[in-house]
Design an enzyme around this catalytic site. Structure first.
Site, PDB file in Angstrom:
ATOM      1  CE  LYS A   1      -4.376  -1.588   1.998  1.00  0.00           C
ATOM      2  NZ  LYS A   1      -4.191  -2.998   1.787  1.00  0.00           N
TER       3      LYS A   1
ATOM      4  CD  GLU B   1      -4.876   5.712   3.521  1.00  0.00           C
ATOM      5  OE1 GLU B   1      -4.284   5.307   2.513  1.00  0.00           O
ATOM      6  OE2 GLU B   1      -6.085   5.479   3.754  1.00  0.00           O
TER       7      GLU B   1
ATOM      8  NE  ARG C   1      -8.278 -10.195  -5.159  1.00  0.00           N
ATOM      9  CZ  ARG C   1      -9.462  -9.737  -4.831  1.00  0.00           C
ATOM     10  NH1 ARG C   1     -10.495  -9.914  -5.659  1.00  0.00           N
ATOM     11  NH2 ARG C   1      -9.675  -9.089  -3.706  1.00  0.00           N
TER      12      ARG C   1
END
Length: 487
Positions: free
Chosen positions: A118, A202, A294
């Site tokens: 991330k 965040e 995916r």
């Protein structure tokens, strides 16, 4: 362009069935790679062949790269489709396939690796002009630095595992007083789940929407988007309901987010199917969340509103073919909603359930699709994900789609194990959901009104009776004749 003749699928449940069906339509031989601890009786019937990955749990079978590659070699497969979950987003598997000369039906290992962290993904997205949530993703992971950065970002702050997903290692911190304990907890969870305790911070967006864009890329450098899916209805960061088009969603915002999604895909030279996920703040600002490299669980929603086959497209692209559609070929028609049917108890903390399905009846009718991985007689264990099936409904409008979904859920009968079917009905028929006022806090905010009323507990009695052992008295043909006498 390379001809694919045999595909191995190291996966289980409904996604394995979905891939096998596509293979059969394309004239490709399919091989199921399975764990001996799994009940494969239903899934196996859709495959041409099957090969064991061993008798262990997921870690020793579906998650074991060496065993998966060995099974692919033994089966003679020239391609591997990972489905979703398990090894689908592991660059290690894509690289091992390349080394073994096996086509990986998915993106390149480098693209998976680029989006696997991330922190690295945030850096990359900023570089390509994709908006990210204000936060901290630096190398210095000391407590003092994290505390200083949290103060800079301003509370509430969201702590996330840098290498993870699915809500593991994720903590909402509302004040400095609770920051240290939450950092320690997040580190423990992250290390246990992902083998890496690196964290990122965040700014926590209150009442956000979760909107994602399906993208496709090919080896010729073409990238398109297949519009959005709203996945805001979640429980503990796990999606429960997905729909397309997103409700109460302006076309101007759609165009801006689609442009960002394509930029994200181009930034990692993306090929095959993927999903770029965003959070949308109440003020209309949107931020990159992550990219799933995916096929998504919720891909049927896109297939329904666009009239496409994403699994077939994946296989064609993996063989070297260009994208089957141009951007101008695609537009949204009608509305589709998907719900995930789980063997779980909504009235007891949504705990996973086990048992044997004693009776199973799927809903039908126009605009109703069921992607199932079980049938009557299937054994539901606790070693694997408890999702039984996905119910997808399509109609001309969102209101009509909700009405159809409500009816289909009423018609869906599973006896022998508890499920979340009644809970799903309460969500989709909730007045606030029908109004399209969705956010990722919807279920938590309406927890009381989503509880089962007492009259809905009657089916639980039927489940218990269906699962109870029965003893029949011994009878003979003479007993059936009733009272009689000998002459």
């Amino acid at each position: 362009m390379t001809s694919i003749t045999k595909i191995i699928v190291p996966n289980r449940g409904e996604i394995a069935v979905r891939i096998a069906r596509a293979c059969r339509e394309m004239g490709i031989t399919s091989v199921l790679a399975y764990s001996e601890a799994d009940d494969i009786h239903f899934v196996r019937r859709f495959f041409d062949d099957a090969i064991s990955l061993g008798a262990g749990d997921a870690r020793d079978t579906y998650l074991h790269v060496g065993r998966v590659i060995d099974a692919a070699r033994q089966s003679g497969a020239d391609a591997l489709h990972p489905g979703y979950g398990f090894l689908a987003e592991r660059a290690e598997l894509a690289a091992a396939c390349a080394d073994a000369g096996i086509i990986f039906v998915g993106p390149k290992a480098a693209s998976i690796a680029a989006m696997g962290s991330k922190s690295e993904a945030r850096h990359l997205m900023r570089k390509h002009g994709v908006p990210v949530v204000p936060g901290y993703d630096g190398e210095d992971q000391s407590d003092a630095t994290l505390a200083r950065e949290a103060k800079r970002i301003e509370f509430p702050v969201l702590i996330k595992a840098s290498s993870g997903g699915g809500g593991k290692g994720m903590k909402i911190v509302h004040s400095a007083a609770e920051l240290q304990s939450q950092i320690e907890s997040a580190r423990r969870e992250s290390a246990k789940a992902f083998g890496n305790d690196r964290l990122l911070l965040e700014r926590y967006i209150e009442k956000p929407r979760h909107v994602e864009f399906q993208i496709l890329g090919d080896a010729q450098g073409n990238v398109i988007h297949l519009f959005e899916r709203d996945c805001s209805i979640q429980r503990r960061y796990q999606k429960v309901i997905e729909e397309s088009p997103a409700p109460r969603y302006m076309d101007k915002l759609r165009q801006k987010m689609a442009k960002a999604a394509i930029a994200a895909a181009r930034g990692v030279d993306y090929q095959n199917a993927g999903t770029v996920e965003f959070i949308v703040a109440p003020d209309g600002e949107f931020y990159f969340l992550e990219m799933n490299t995916r096929l998504q669980v919720e891909h049927p929603v896109t297939e329904q509103v666009l009239g496409v086959d994403l699994v077939r497209a994946q296989i064609e692209i993996a063989s070297g073919a260009p994208l089957p559609w141009k951007q101008t070929d695609l537009w949204q028609r009608g509305h589709a909603i998907e719900v995930r049917v789980y063997a779980e108890d909504p009235d007891d903390r949504f705990l996973p359930q086990s048992g044997t399905i004693g009776f199973y009846a799927e809903p039908g009718g126009p605009g109703v699709r069921v992607d199932a991985g079980v049938s009557q007689g299937s054994e539901i264990g606790v070693k694997f994900d408890p999702m039984l099936a996905k119910l997808i409904c399509y109609a001309e409008s969102r209101d009509a789609c909700i009405d159809r979904l409500d009816r289909a859920l009423r018609d869906y009968i599973v006896l022998g194990t508890k499920t979340n079917i009644s809970f799903l009905r309460r969500v989709v028929t909730h007045q606030i959901f029908r109004q399209g006022q969705v956010s990722s806090s919807f279920i938590a905010e309406h927890e009381e009104s989503l509880r089962a009323p007492s009259d809905e507990r009657v089916p639980l009695i039927a489940v218990a009776l269906a699962a109870a052992p029965r003893e029949r008295p011994m009878t003979t043909v003479w007993d059936s004749l009733g009272s009689w006498g000998r002459n």
